[in-house]
Motif scaffolding. Structure first.
Motif, PDB file in Angstrom:
ATOM      1  N   ALA A 282      -2.802  -1.739  -2.568  1.00 25.87           N
ATOM      2  CA  ALA A 282      -3.870  -0.876  -2.214  1.00 25.87           C
ATOM      3  C   ALA A 282      -3.601   0.594  -2.474  1.00 25.87           C
ATOM      4  O   ALA A 282      -2.339   1.019  -2.297  1.00 25.87           O
ATOM      5  CB  ALA A 282      -4.275  -1.268  -0.692  1.00 25.87           C
ATOM      6  N   ASP A 283      -4.425   1.292  -2.970  1.00 27.19           N
ATOM      7  CA  ASP A 283      -4.132   2.752  -3.214  1.00 27.19           C
ATOM      8  C   ASP A 283      -4.281   3.599  -1.902  1.00 27.19           C
ATOM      9  O   ASP A 283      -3.868   4.741  -1.888  1.00 27.19           O
ATOM     10  CB  ASP A 283      -4.826   3.444  -4.456  1.00 27.19           C
ATOM     11  CG  ASP A 283      -6.335   2.981  -4.538  1.00 27.19           C
ATOM     12  OD1 ASP A 283      -6.739   2.602  -3.299  1.00 27.19           O
ATOM     13  OD2 ASP A 283      -6.855   3.187  -5.340  1.00 27.19           O
ATOM     14  N   LYS A 284      -4.840   3.046  -0.962  1.00 25.95           N
ATOM     15  CA  LYS A 284      -4.926   3.853   0.289  1.00 25.95           C
ATOM     16  C   LYS A 284      -4.246   2.781   1.367  1.00 25.95           C
ATOM     17  O   LYS A 284      -4.351   1.567   1.447  1.00 25.95           O
ATOM     18  CB  LYS A 284      -6.436   4.160   0.744  1.00 25.95           C
ATOM     19  CG  LYS A 284      -7.206   5.058  -0.056  1.00 25.95           C
ATOM     20  CD  LYS A 284      -8.191   5.607   0.649  1.00 25.95           C
ATOM     21  CE  LYS A 284      -8.611   6.914  -0.295  1.00 25.95           C
ATOM     22  NZ  LYS A 284      -9.703   6.638  -1.455  1.00 25.95           N
ATOM     23  N   LYS A 285      -3.888   3.503   2.454  1.00 29.31           N
ATOM     24  CA  LYS A 285      -3.374   2.594   3.812  1.00 29.31           C
ATOM     25  C   LYS A 285      -4.133   1.657   4.141  1.00 29.31           C
ATOM     26  O   LYS A 285      -5.484   1.871   4.317  1.00 29.31           O
ATOM     27  CB  LYS A 285      -2.934   3.734   4.740  1.00 29.31           C
ATOM     28  CG  LYS A 285      -2.089   2.871   5.944  1.00 29.31           C
ATOM     29  CD  LYS A 285      -1.886   4.016   6.982  1.00 29.31           C
ATOM     30  CE  LYS A 285      -1.108   3.234   8.093  1.00 29.31           C
ATOM     31  NZ  LYS A 285      -0.897   4.055   9.113  1.00 29.31           N
ATOM     32  N   ILE A 286      -3.807   0.502   4.266  1.00 28.66           N
ATOM     33  CA  ILE A 286      -4.674  -0.624   4.690  1.00 28.66           C
ATOM     34  C   ILE A 286      -4.931  -0.488   6.217  1.00 28.66           C
ATOM     35  O   ILE A 286      -3.522  -0.746   6.955  1.00 28.66           O
ATOM     36  CB  ILE A 286      -3.838  -2.156   4.522  1.00 28.66           C
ATOM     37  CG1 ILE A 286      -3.843  -2.182   2.963  1.00 28.66           C
ATOM     38  CG2 ILE A 286      -4.790  -3.119   4.992  1.00 28.66           C
ATOM     39  CD1 ILE A 286      -3.243  -3.353   2.277  1.00 28.66           C
TER      40      ILE A 286
ATOM     41  N   LYS B 296      -2.520  -6.975  -5.993  1.00 27.97           N
ATOM     42  CA  LYS B 296      -3.059  -5.679  -6.203  1.00 27.97           C
ATOM     43  C   LYS B 296      -2.280  -4.876  -5.211  1.00 27.97           C
ATOM     44  O   LYS B 296      -2.871  -5.027  -3.775  1.00 27.97           O
ATOM     45  CB  LYS B 296      -4.321  -5.759  -5.981  1.00 27.97           C
ATOM     46  CG  LYS B 296      -5.053  -4.373  -6.505  1.00 27.97           C
ATOM     47  CD  LYS B 296      -6.415  -4.388  -7.024  1.00 27.97           C
ATOM     48  CE  LYS B 296      -7.005  -2.812  -7.295  1.00 27.97           C
ATOM     49  NZ  LYS B 296      -6.445  -1.920  -7.034  1.00 27.97           N
TER      50      LYS B 296
ATOM     51  N   ASP C 209       0.829  -1.384   0.026  1.00 27.86           N
ATOM     52  CA  ASP C 209       0.020  -0.034   0.082  1.00 27.86           C
ATOM     53  C   ASP C 209       0.781   1.233  -0.006  1.00 27.86           C
ATOM     54  O   ASP C 209       2.247   1.129  -0.029  1.00 27.86           O
ATOM     55  CB  ASP C 209      -1.080  -0.214   1.456  1.00 27.86           C
ATOM     56  CG  ASP C 209      -0.401   0.187   2.484  1.00 27.86           C
ATOM     57  OD1 ASP C 209       0.943   0.349   2.571  1.00 27.86           O
ATOM     58  OD2 ASP C 209      -0.924  -0.251   3.410  1.00 27.86           O
TER      59      ASP C 209
END
Ligand code: PMT
Length: 401
Positions: free
Chosen positions: A285-289, A283, A202
């Motif tokens: 993540a485009d935001k912090k998990i 994949k 991420d």
């Protein structure tokens, strides 16, 4: 060590010119016959008398000065010397030589000599980073001119940073090493990879490995010292770029793959010491998990095998891989030689003391495509790099031109 060697010491006009006296004195003490050539501006910083007294030889400044020893002035000097050291070398002299300008005795003799020319630059940090200067360095390196990297410290102009003339003791040490280093990679382009890859999970986290880049950087540095044009595709490290080496930064394995492919076609030799991730998160993540109760699974997918791709498109190039193994070293390494179509592989057992990641030493075995093997004791990474390049030179000499 320099007994019987004739060294021209070029001195250009910068505040570090006063250190040329110590360089001259150290060269003389090692047995060299030192002949100083000064630019006019250098004489503003240090007198010719100082250098003449230290070297016991006349100092040349003017193109049309009355010759004292040399039969045909600049040609006499250019022909007679074993090496031309320019210390300190200003951006001006480097720019002149890079652009074929010969308008005084120093630049004319540099142009006229077939002996190795070594510049020890000293200048303001901003000048050192100026793109014209870096282009000139690339150009000169490409043509076999060599450099002794400036040191980092407090500069006379008040700036702190890189640009200080290297310590005279180290300049002389490096000169001696260069004069004894065979220039057996002149005219070759060597592509080296080093360091780790980083695979994003991420925007905050990534998967990487323990590679410091030290092994690959040594290969790049030693190849440059042996006269090669060197491009180093490097994962993130804290190491400085070795002098005379062009570094291209890379992040993920896919990014490294693209950058390696761009340089590959023009390379004669490829040495792949980078520790490349075999897998990346399927994949990112485009935001912090955000954390939540229970376990999290990250699905990984295969990265391309860069080395295998290079092996498929190898042609007449010399292709060297590395193998980082924890068990069955020989079997695993030899499989990689076959599967990736390598000339040889440098195998290290990363669990063994003094071998593999991070440290300054390595213990390696070379496994060749023709089933030869060369087992080396524990050596410094610099020495291992030298041994790799010795084998590379032998292989490359067997290739048709
Ligand atoms: O950087 P240091 O701290 O000095 O450590 C040195 C080192 C341990 C990293 C170095 O000596 C070393 O062993 N480098 C190779 C590490 C590695 O990725 O080994 P491997 O066995 O997984 O890969 C075999 C070869 O294929 C390597 O040349 C690698 O660059 C290449 N490869 C691997 C996977 C992949 N997807 N693409 C590749 O090109």
């Amino acid at each position: 060590m320099l007994q019987g060697k004739i060294i021209a010491l070029g001195v250009t006009g910068g505040i570090a010119a006063y250190k040329a006296a110590e360089v001259a004195s150290r060269l003389k003490k090692l047995g060299a016959d030192v002949h100083c050539v000064m630019t006019k501006s250098a004489t503003e910083f240090i007198t010719p008398l100082t250098l003449r007294t230290i070297t016991s030889n006349p100092v040349t400044i003017e193109m049309f000065q009355e010759p004292k020893i040399w039969n045909v002035e600049h040609i006499g000097l250019a022909d007679a010397i074993d090496a031309y050291l320019v210390a300190p070398a200003t951006a001006n002299i480097i720019g002149k030589v890079a652009n074929g300008i010969a308008d005084d005795f120093l630049s004319t003799t540099i142009m006229a000599t077939k002996a190795p020319v070594i510049f020890a630059p000293a200048m303001n940090v901003n000048m050192l980073e100026n793109p014209f200067y870096t282009e000139n360095i690339d150009k000169l390196t490409h043509h076999g001119y060599r450099f002794i990297e400036p040191a980092v410290g407090m500069l006379a102009c008040g700036y702190a940073g890189k640009g200080k003339l290297e310590d005279p003791e180290k300049i002389v040490e490096q000169l001696c090493e260069m004069l004894c280093t065979e220039q057996d990679l002149v005219g070759k382009k060597v592509l080296v990879t080093a360091g780790p890859t980083m695979e994003s999970i991420d925007p905050v986290r990534y998967i990487t490995n323990h590679s410091s880049g030290k092994m690959g950087y040594q290969v790049a540095e030693q190849a440059a010292r042996r006269g090669a044009e060197v491009v180093l595709v490097s994962g993130r490290t804290s190491l400085p770029v070795p002098y005379g080496v062009t570094r291209i930064d890379s992040g993920s394995a896919l990014d490294m793959f693209e950058k390696v492919k761009k340089e590959f076609s023009s390379a004669d030799i490829v040495i792949k010491s980078a520790a490349v991730a075999d897998y990346r998160p399927k994949k990112a993540a485009d935001k912090k998990i955000k954390k939540k109760e229970g376990d999290v699974q990250i699905l990984l997918e295969r990265n391309p095998d860069i080395l295998a791709y290079l092996g498929e498109h190898k042609g007449q190039k010399v292709l060297v891989g590395f193998a980082a193994e924890t068990h069955d070293l020989k079997e695993n390494a030899c499989n990689k030689v076959r599967n990736k179509n390598l000339d040889f592989i440098v195998a290290n057992d990363i669990l063994e003391e003094g071998s593999g990641f991070q440290g300054d030493t390595n213990k390696v075995t070379f496994y060749f495509a023709d089933e030869r093997e060369v087992k080396l004791p524990m050596l410094s990474k610099k020495e291992v790099a030298g041994k790799i390049l010795d084998e590379v030179v032998l292989l490359s000499n067997q290739r048709p031109l």
